[in-house]
Design a protein around this motif. Structure first.
Motif, PDB file in Angstrom:
ATOM      1  N   GLY A  40      30.542  16.063  33.676  1.00 62.70           N
ATOM      2  CA  GLY A  40      30.093  15.424  34.815  1.00 62.70           C
ATOM      3  C   GLY A  40      29.050  14.438  34.820  1.00 62.70           C
ATOM      4  O   GLY A  40      28.297  14.512  35.876  1.00 62.70           O
ATOM      5  N   VAL A  41      28.872  13.735  33.732  1.00 63.69           N
ATOM      6  CA  VAL A  41      28.081  12.780  33.542  1.00 63.69           C
ATOM      7  C   VAL A  41      28.299  11.511  34.483  1.00 63.69           C
ATOM      8  O   VAL A  41      29.281  10.977  34.471  1.00 63.69           O
ATOM      9  CB  VAL A  41      27.878  12.252  32.119  1.00 63.69           C
ATOM     10  CG1 VAL A  41      27.022  11.022  31.927  1.00 63.69           C
ATOM     11  CG2 VAL A  41      27.773  13.323  31.298  1.00 63.69           C
ATOM     12  N   ALA A  42      27.439  11.384  35.310  1.00 65.45           N
ATOM     13  CA  ALA A  42      27.507  10.378  36.579  1.00 65.45           C
ATOM     14  C   ALA A  42      26.998   9.062  36.014  1.00 65.45           C
ATOM     15  O   ALA A  42      26.092   8.788  35.297  1.00 65.45           O
ATOM     16  CB  ALA A  42      26.834  10.692  37.612  1.00 65.45           C
ATOM     17  N   GLY A  58      23.804   8.389  34.120  1.00 68.81           N
ATOM     18  CA  GLY A  58      23.769   9.392  32.749  1.00 68.81           C
ATOM     19  C   GLY A  58      23.694   8.800  31.482  1.00 68.81           C
ATOM     20  O   GLY A  58      23.522   9.635  30.122  1.00 68.81           O
ATOM     21  N   ALA A  59      24.182   7.662  31.345  1.00 72.95           N
ATOM     22  CA  ALA A  59      24.177   7.025  30.034  1.00 72.95           C
ATOM     23  C   ALA A  59      23.954   5.358  30.444  1.00 72.95           C
ATOM     24  O   ALA A  59      24.363   4.977  31.383  1.00 72.95           O
ATOM     25  CB  ALA A  59      25.373   7.094  29.220  1.00 72.95           C
ATOM     26  N   ARG A  60      23.295   4.482  29.529  1.00 74.27           N
ATOM     27  CA  ARG A  60      23.186   3.098  29.831  1.00 74.27           C
ATOM     28  C   ARG A  60      23.882   2.279  28.738  1.00 74.27           C
ATOM     29  O   ARG A  60      23.634   2.657  27.707  1.00 74.27           O
ATOM     30  CB  ARG A  60      21.652   2.868  29.874  1.00 74.27           C
ATOM     31  CG  ARG A  60      20.931   3.541  31.035  1.00 74.27           C
ATOM     32  CD  ARG A  60      19.393   3.096  30.757  1.00 74.27           C
ATOM     33  NE  ARG A  60      19.351   1.778  31.339  1.00 74.27           N
ATOM     34  CZ  ARG A  60      19.227   1.075  32.565  1.00 74.27           C
ATOM     35  NH1 ARG A  60      19.400   2.224  33.409  1.00 74.27           N
ATOM     36  NH2 ARG A  60      19.062  -0.013  32.847  1.00 74.27           N
ATOM     37  N   GLU A 119      35.246  -4.443  24.863  1.00 77.26           N
ATOM     38  CA  GLU A 119      34.201  -3.652  24.101  1.00 77.26           C
ATOM     39  C   GLU A 119      33.837  -2.647  25.093  1.00 77.26           C
ATOM     40  O   GLU A 119      33.223  -2.859  25.877  1.00 77.26           O
ATOM     41  CB  GLU A 119      33.136  -4.480  23.475  1.00 77.26           C
ATOM     42  CG  GLU A 119      33.398  -5.618  22.398  1.00 77.26           C
ATOM     43  CD  GLU A 119      32.591  -6.440  22.103  1.00 77.26           C
ATOM     44  OE1 GLU A 119      31.424  -6.355  22.765  1.00 77.26           O
ATOM     45  OE2 GLU A 119      32.550  -7.218  21.065  1.00 77.26           O
ATOM     46  N   GLN A 120      34.498  -1.527  24.742  1.00 73.10           N
ATOM     47  CA  GLN A 120      34.080  -0.212  25.929  1.00 73.10           C
ATOM     48  C   GLN A 120      33.333   0.886  25.239  1.00 73.10           C
ATOM     49  O   GLN A 120      33.121   1.353  23.864  1.00 73.10           O
ATOM     50  CB  GLN A 120      35.268   0.280  26.241  1.00 73.10           C
ATOM     51  CG  GLN A 120      36.263  -0.908  26.889  1.00 73.10           C
ATOM     52  CD  GLN A 120      37.405  -0.128  27.629  1.00 73.10           C
ATOM     53  OE1 GLN A 120      37.168   0.813  28.310  1.00 73.10           O
ATOM     54  NE2 GLN A 120      38.459  -0.864  27.442  1.00 73.10           N
ATOM     55  N   TRP A 121      32.202   1.210  25.645  1.00 67.42           N
ATOM     56  CA  TRP A 121      31.331   2.521  25.389  1.00 67.42           C
ATOM     57  C   TRP A 121      32.523   3.960  25.830  1.00 67.42           C
ATOM     58  O   TRP A 121      33.145   4.096  26.698  1.00 67.42           O
ATOM     59  CB  TRP A 121      30.249   2.729  26.381  1.00 67.42           C
ATOM     60  CG  TRP A 121      29.327   3.912  26.139  1.00 67.42           C
ATOM     61  CD1 TRP A 121      28.461   4.059  25.396  1.00 67.42           C
ATOM     62  CD2 TRP A 121      29.498   5.345  26.959  1.00 67.42           C
ATOM     63  NE1 TRP A 121      28.008   5.397  25.459  1.00 67.42           N
ATOM     64  CE2 TRP A 121      28.510   6.442  26.631  1.00 67.42           C
ATOM     65  CE3 TRP A 121      30.346   5.678  28.072  1.00 67.42           C
ATOM     66  CZ2 TRP A 121      28.502   7.387  27.126  1.00 67.42           C
ATOM     67  CZ3 TRP A 121      30.027   6.738  28.646  1.00 67.42           C
ATOM     68  CH2 TRP A 121      29.420   7.650  28.139  1.00 67.42           C
ATOM     69  N   VAL A 122      32.346   4.707  24.645  1.00 65.86           N
ATOM     70  CA  VAL A 122      33.337   5.785  24.718  1.00 65.86           C
ATOM     71  C   VAL A 122      32.734   6.983  24.379  1.00 65.86           C
ATOM     72  O   VAL A 122      33.511   8.124  24.242  1.00 65.86           O
ATOM     73  CB  VAL A 122      34.723   5.704  24.182  1.00 65.86           C
ATOM     74  CG1 VAL A 122      35.419   4.337  24.397  1.00 65.86           C
ATOM     75  CG2 VAL A 122      34.510   5.113  22.648  1.00 65.86           C
ATOM     76  N   GLY A 123      31.522   7.287  24.353  1.00 65.27           N
ATOM     77  CA  GLY A 123      30.916   8.361  23.934  1.00 65.27           C
ATOM     78  C   GLY A 123      29.423   8.137  24.078  1.00 65.27           C
ATOM     79  O   GLY A 123      28.866   7.530  24.709  1.00 65.27           O
ATOM     80  N   PRO A 132      30.012   0.586  20.335  1.00 70.06           N
ATOM     81  CA  PRO A 132      31.316   0.607  21.334  1.00 70.06           C
ATOM     82  C   PRO A 132      32.330   0.400  20.904  1.00 70.06           C
ATOM     83  O   PRO A 132      32.699   0.228  19.223  1.00 70.06           O
ATOM     84  CB  PRO A 132      31.024  -0.946  21.913  1.00 70.06           C
ATOM     85  CG  PRO A 132      30.242  -1.826  20.796  1.00 70.06           C
ATOM     86  CD  PRO A 132      29.544  -0.618  20.295  1.00 70.06           C
ATOM     87  N   MET A 133      33.623   0.965  21.262  1.00 71.03           N
ATOM     88  CA  MET A 133      34.904   0.677  20.651  1.00 71.03           C
ATOM     89  C   MET A 133      35.586  -0.727  21.015  1.00 71.03           C
ATOM     90  O   MET A 133      35.421  -1.058  22.348  1.00 71.03           O
ATOM     91  CB  MET A 133      35.890   1.913  21.134  1.00 71.03           C
ATOM     92  CG  MET A 133      37.218   1.653  20.709  1.00 71.03           C
ATOM     93  SD  MET A 133      38.167   3.231  21.213  1.00 71.03           S
ATOM     94  CE  MET A 133      37.549   4.339  19.974  1.00 71.03           C
ATOM     95  N   THR A 134      35.830  -1.444  20.148  1.00 70.15           N
ATOM     96  CA  THR A 134      36.610  -2.699  20.315  1.00 70.15           C
ATOM     97  C   THR A 134      38.046  -2.450  20.391  1.00 70.15           C
ATOM     98  O   THR A 134      38.845  -1.889  19.462  1.00 70.15           O
ATOM     99  CB  THR A 134      36.124  -3.867  19.577  1.00 70.15           C
ATOM    100  OG1 THR A 134      34.790  -3.874  19.324  1.00 70.15           O
ATOM    101  CG2 THR A 134      36.943  -5.246  19.656  1.00 70.15           C
ATOM    102  N   ILE A 135      38.761  -3.029  21.444  1.00 72.66           N
ATOM    103  CA  ILE A 135      40.215  -2.810  21.530  1.00 72.66           C
ATOM    104  C   ILE A 135      40.826  -4.235  21.910  1.00 72.66           C
ATOM    105  O   ILE A 135      40.509  -4.967  22.715  1.00 72.66           O
ATOM    106  CB  ILE A 135      40.882  -2.026  22.710  1.00 72.66           C
ATOM    107  CG1 ILE A 135      40.147  -0.714  22.571  1.00 72.66           C
ATOM    108  CG2 ILE A 135      42.207  -1.760  22.911  1.00 72.66           C
ATOM    109  CD1 ILE A 135      38.626  -0.494  23.440  1.00 72.66           C
ATOM    110  N   GLU A 136      41.613  -4.440  20.944  1.00 69.56           N
ATOM    111  CA  GLU A 136      42.466  -5.869  21.126  1.00 69.56           C
ATOM    112  C   GLU A 136      43.674  -5.653  21.155  1.00 69.56           C
ATOM    113  O   GLU A 136      44.456  -4.808  20.355  1.00 69.56           O
ATOM    114  CB  GLU A 136      42.138  -6.627  19.661  1.00 69.56           C
ATOM    115  CG  GLU A 136      40.511  -6.764  19.525  1.00 69.56           C
ATOM    116  CD  GLU A 136      40.245  -7.413  18.176  1.00 69.56           C
ATOM    117  OE1 GLU A 136      39.751  -8.736  18.132  1.00 69.56           O
ATOM    118  OE2 GLU A 136      40.289  -6.651  17.301  1.00 69.56           O
ATOM    119  N   VAL A 137      44.397  -6.123  22.074  1.00 71.30           N
ATOM    120  CA  VAL A 137      46.008  -5.820  22.248  1.00 71.30           C
ATOM    121  C   VAL A 137      46.547  -6.887  21.290  1.00 71.30           C
ATOM    122  O   VAL A 137      46.729  -8.321  21.543  1.00 71.30           O
ATOM    123  CB  VAL A 137      46.194  -6.532  23.698  1.00 71.30           C
ATOM    124  CG1 VAL A 137      47.755  -6.279  24.168  1.00 71.30           C
ATOM    125  CG2 VAL A 137      45.197  -5.416  24.998  1.00 71.30           C
TER     126      VAL A 137
END
Length: 225
Positions: free
Chosen positions: A160-162, A185-187, A205-209, A214-219
Motif C-alpha cells: 500500500g505504498v502511496a 512513499g517513494a520519489r 524509463e519506469q521505476w519498478v521497485g 529505472p527499467m527501460t522498456i523499448e517496443v
C-alpha cells in the motif's frame, strides 16, 4: 478504483528465490487463471534523451514472433515476448523467466527481478493512457503499489505504498516527450517517448521497485491494435 494484475500470491509461495524458468511458467498459469480471456503552463524543457526510434535497428536484437519488448534493468538486457493479452492488459516473458505485466505502456507488476512490483492500483485514470491530452494540460494521479523483494526479506516488504504523481508532456522532434514526477512513499522520475499523433509510447524509463535503477522498456514490435 482500477485494480491491476496481482503477483503477490505467486511471489509469496516460496521462501527462497524460485528458479526463473519455473517462475515464468507459474506466472503464465496464474495470469490465465485470474485474467479474463491544459495548455503547457511553463513548457517542458527538453532533456538529453537516448536515440529516437530507428536507432534500435542498429542493435542486434533476437527476433521473436509477435509483439516484442527490449528491456534493460541494471546490467541486464533482455528480450520479452508477449504471452497473454486481454485488451490493454498484457503479460510479457523472457527466455529465462523474467516477467512483466503492463496496462497500456505502464508496467504494473514484475517477477524474476530483484524487487518485485507485486501490484499497482489507481484511484483515478492513468494519465499515461492519453499523452496527447497531457501535452495540452498536465495531469495528476494517485496510485498504490505493493513491493516484495525476491528473497522475501520481511523488513523490505512494503504494501500500500502511496504515490502522488504529476505528468506533463511536450512536443519534440521525435513526437511527444513526457515526464512523470512522483513523491510520497517513494520519489522518482519516469520518462516516456511517444508518437506525436496517437500518443503510443515506444520507449520509457519506469521505476519498478525500491532501488534507484529505472527499467527501460523499448517496443521492438508493438501489439496489434
Amino acid at each position: 478504483m482500477r485494480a491491476i494484475l496481482l503477483f503477490l500470491p505467486l511471489l509469496l509461495a516460496a521462501c527462497e528465490t524460485p528458479d526463473l524458468a519455473e517462475l515464468g511458467r507459474d506466472t503464465e498459469n496464474f495470469l490465465r487463471a485470474t485474467v479474463a480471456l491544459p495548455p503547457i503552463q511553463d513548457g517542458l524543457p527538453p532533456r538529453q534523451y537516448d536515440p529516437p526510434r530507428g536507432a534500435l535497428e542498429e542493435q542486434e536484437v533476437p527476433v521473436t514472433a509477435g509483439p516484442t519488448l527490449l528491456v534493460t534493468y541494471g546490467s541486464q538486457r533482455k528480450v520479452l515476448a508477449m504471452i497473454q493479452a486481454n485488451g490493454e492488459q498484457r503479460m510479457w516473458r523472457s527466455s529465462d523467466g523474467t516477467v512483466l505485466a503492463t496496462d497500456g505502456a505502464r508496467v504494473v507488476a514484475t517477477a524474476g527481478v530483484e524487487t518485485a512490483l507485486a501490484a499497482t492500483r489507481f484511484d483515478s485514470p492513468d494519465p499515461l493512457d492519453d499523452l496527447v491530452a497531457v501535452a495540452e494540460r498536465p495531469a495528476s494521479a494517485r496510485r498504490l503499489v505493493d513491493l516484495v523483494p525476491a528473497r522475501r526479506n520481511v523488513g523490505r516488504m512494503r504494501f500500500g505504498v502511496a504515490l502522488d504523481c504529476r505528468m506533463r508532456a511536450a512536443r519534440v522532434p521525435e513526437g511527444l516527450y513526457a515526464e512523470e514526477s512522483c513523491g510520497g512513499g517513494a520519489r522518482f522520475l519516469n520518462r516516456y517517448w511517444a508518437d506525436g499523433e496517437t500518443g503510443a509510447v515506444w520507449r520509457s524509463e519506469q521505476w519498478v521497485g525500491m532501488d534507484d535503477r529505472p527499467m527501460t522498456i523499448e517496443v521492438i514490435s508493438p501489439p496489434a491494435n
